[in-house]
Design a protein around this motif. Structure first.
Motif, PDB file in Angstrom:
ATOM      1  N   ARG A   1      78.582   8.740-106.933  1.00 20.01           N
ATOM      2  CA  ARG A   1      79.142   9.876-107.663  1.00 20.01           C
ATOM      3  C   ARG A   1      78.713   9.921-109.121  1.00 20.01           C
ATOM      4  O   ARG A   1      78.907  10.931-109.800  1.00 20.01           O
ATOM      5  N   LYS A   2      78.132   8.832-109.633  1.00 19.56           N
ATOM      6  CA  LYS A   2      77.719   8.795-111.025  1.00 19.56           C
ATOM      7  C   LYS A   2      76.306   9.339-111.242  1.00 19.56           C
ATOM      8  O   LYS A   2      75.859   9.463-112.384  1.00 19.56           O
ATOM      9  N   LEU A   3      75.605   9.651-110.149  1.00 16.84           N
ATOM     10  CA  LEU A   3      74.226  10.121-110.271  1.00 16.84           C
ATOM     11  C   LEU A   3      74.135  11.632-110.079  1.00 16.84           C
ATOM     12  O   LEU A   3      74.857  12.218-109.269  1.00 16.84           O
ATOM     13  N   SER A   4      73.225  12.250-110.822  1.00 20.20           N
ATOM     14  CA  SER A   4      72.991  13.685-110.697  1.00 20.20           C
ATOM     15  C   SER A   4      72.136  13.967-109.463  1.00 20.20           C
ATOM     16  O   SER A   4      71.566  13.048-108.857  1.00 20.20           O
ATOM     17  N   LEU A   5      72.023  15.250-109.122  1.00 16.16           N
ATOM     18  CA  LEU A   5      71.166  15.630-107.994  1.00 16.16           C
ATOM     19  C   LEU A   5      69.721  15.211-108.245  1.00 16.16           C
ATOM     20  O   LEU A   5      69.038  14.723-107.335  1.00 16.16           O
ATOM     21  N   GLU A   6      69.230  15.402-109.483  1.00 15.58           N
ATOM     22  CA  GLU A   6      67.846  15.012-109.791  1.00 15.58           C
ATOM     23  C   GLU A   6      67.650  13.509-109.637  1.00 15.58           C
ATOM     24  O   GLU A   6      66.649  13.051-109.080  1.00 15.58           O
ATOM     25  N   GLN A   7      68.597  12.729-110.124  1.00 13.38           N
ATOM     26  CA  GLN A   7      68.502  11.277-109.981  1.00 13.38           C
ATOM     27  C   GLN A   7      68.511  10.874-108.510  1.00 13.38           C
ATOM     28  O   GLN A   7      67.721  10.026-108.076  1.00 13.38           O
ATOM     29  N   LEU A   8      69.396  11.479-107.737  1.00 13.29           N
ATOM     30  CA  LEU A   8      69.474  11.152-106.312  1.00 13.29           C
ATOM     31  C   LEU A   8      68.168  11.481-105.597  1.00 13.29           C
ATOM     32  O   LEU A   8      67.715  10.722-104.731  1.00 13.29           O
ATOM     33  N   ALA A   9      67.549  12.597-105.953  1.00  9.19           N
ATOM     34  CA  ALA A   9      66.294  12.987-105.307  1.00  9.19           C
ATOM     35  C   ALA A   9      65.156  12.044-105.663  1.00  9.19           C
ATOM     36  O   ALA A   9      64.148  11.987-104.947  1.00  9.19           O
ATOM     37  N   LEU A  10      65.297  11.289-106.754  1.00  6.14           N
ATOM     38  CA  LEU A  10      64.248  10.371-107.188  1.00  6.14           C
ATOM     39  C   LEU A  10      64.496   8.932-106.735  1.00  6.14           C
ATOM     40  O   LEU A  10      63.645   8.061-106.971  1.00  6.14           O
ATOM     41  N   VAL A  11      65.619   8.679-106.091  1.00 10.27           N
ATOM     42  CA  VAL A  11      65.923   7.308-105.649  1.00 10.27           C
ATOM     43  C   VAL A  11      64.892   6.825-104.634  1.00 10.27           C
ATOM     44  O   VAL A  11      64.412   5.680-104.720  1.00 10.27           O
ATOM     45  N   GLU A  12      64.531   7.671-103.667  1.00  9.64           N
ATOM     46  CA  GLU A  12      63.619   7.217-102.610  1.00  9.64           C
ATOM     47  C   GLU A  12      62.250   6.799-103.138  1.00  9.64           C
ATOM     48  O   GLU A  12      61.776   5.689-102.812  1.00  9.64           O
ATOM     49  N   PRO A  13      61.553   7.621-103.958  1.00  8.14           N
ATOM     50  CA  PRO A  13      60.252   7.155-104.454  1.00  8.14           C
ATOM     51  C   PRO A  13      60.368   5.915-105.325  1.00  8.14           C
ATOM     52  O   PRO A  13      59.471   5.053-105.312  1.00  8.14           O
TER      53      PRO A  13
END
Length: 338
Positions: free
Chosen positions: A131-143
């Motif tokens: 819950r502490k991460l933004s949508l942009e951060q979440l989308a960058l977790v995988e790479p």
């Protein structure tokens, strides 16, 4: 719902499909962000291994849960990303806690249709959220997890020189986690603007432009003639991969994160006398995803820096080919769906 399909190399088209119907142990996500990866670009070019057409691309995803369908620890309205490597859970790799290289691997957006859609169903075990991460951060977790996994494979130790070949998004993640592990990072690329990005944004001390320098001579200078003890390819270029064998220290490790279709060649005597180690690094595990999320929360990395281009879902078809042109300076393109 609206979907974007890669019908054949160089050919994208929009289509309408029914909303997914959930099975047991599946959740439904409204996709809101899709990061464009080298895998997507290679698929569009027709150079991606393991790929068949037509295919809906996209595996760097973030969205909102529409129906958790009983997923433990998740509920409707949660923002999540996914571990996009759908595995069987039964093969020798899965039994050995290496689901990232499952014998029957189904990678979202590669082997099965991916996230360039308005709604996507995924197995419960694939859900990852914070819950502490933004949508942009979440989308960058995988790479970033790809990079973290490569560094874990290499077992980078504090103080050792780590040569990262390729300063694209995956290479940048490798550099970040090499730094976090205490390594002395050297970036090698043929694109000076990307090398400048490494210096200015990631504080990488040593950069080498392979088109302008004698790479071996530069590596000798930087490492006091030891050469890098870890070399990691993040290019997927056959020429770059083959050249990488020339940059290894005696006793060093060469990790192939990048992937290409052909056969690699190297001198057995040169490799043998170094007692070198060659390994591949495929995908990532939940432990890598958790490592990335912890690094983001602690402020050890700021991947939002990587996003150079943003585009609405409706414009992806016309913009996609432009992301292949190095002159456009694309590091990470981010698709906004909702």
């Amino acid at each position: 719902m609206k979907v974007l399909v890669c019908e054949a190399p160089g050919e994208l088209s929009y289509a309408e499909k029914d909303l997914p119907v959930l099975n047991k142990e599946e959740a439904l996500i409204q996709i809101k962000r899709v990061g464009i990866c080298g895998t997507d670009l290679h698929a569009y070019e027709g150079t991606q291994p393991y790929f068949t057409y037509p295919r809906t691309l996209g595996h760097e995803l973030a969205g909102e849960i529409v129906d958790a369908n009983g997923a433990d620890g998740f509920q409707k309205g949660d923002n999540v990303t996914i571990i996009p490597y759908f595995n069987c859970g039964k093969c020798i790799a899965c039994r050995g806690d290496k689901p990232n290289c499952c014998v029957s691997m189904q990678v979202c957006g590669v082997h099965v249709d991916g996230g360039m859609v308005e709604y996507l169903k995924v197995p419960h075990y694939a859900l990852v959220g914070d819950r502490k991460l933004s949508l942009e951060q979440l989308a960058l977790v995988e790479p970033l997890a790809i990079g973290a996994h490569g560094i874990r494979r290499a077992n980078v130790q504090p103080g050792e020189y780590v040569l990262v070949i390729g300063a694209g998004p995956i290479g940048l993640g490798v550099m970040e986690f090499a730094r976090i592990a205490g390594g002395n990072v050297i970036a090698l690329d043929i694109n000076q603007s990307r090398l400048d990005f490494c210096k200015e944004r990631l504080n990488v001390t040593h950069t080498i432009n392979a088109l302008e320098a004698d790479v071996v001579a530069e590596l000798n200078r930087i490492t006091n003639s030891d050469m890098p003890t870890v070399v990691i390819d993040c290019t997927g270029s056959l020429k770059a991969i083959n050249n990488g064998f020339n940059y290894l220290a005696h006793g060093g490790k060469y990790v192939l994160v990048g992937l290409q279709k052909g056969e690699i060649y190297f001198s057995h005597p040169e490799f043998h006398k170094r007692e070198a180690t060659l390994m591949s690094s495929r995908n990532a595990t939940r432990a890598d995803f958790e490592h990335v999320i912890n690094a983001l929360k602690k402020g050890l990395i700021d991947p939002i820096n990587y996003i150079t281009h943003r585009v609405a879902f409706d414009h992806v078809k016309t913009e996609f080919k432009n992301w292949l042109d190095p002159a456009n300076g694309v590091i990470k393109a981010m698709v906004e769906i909702a």
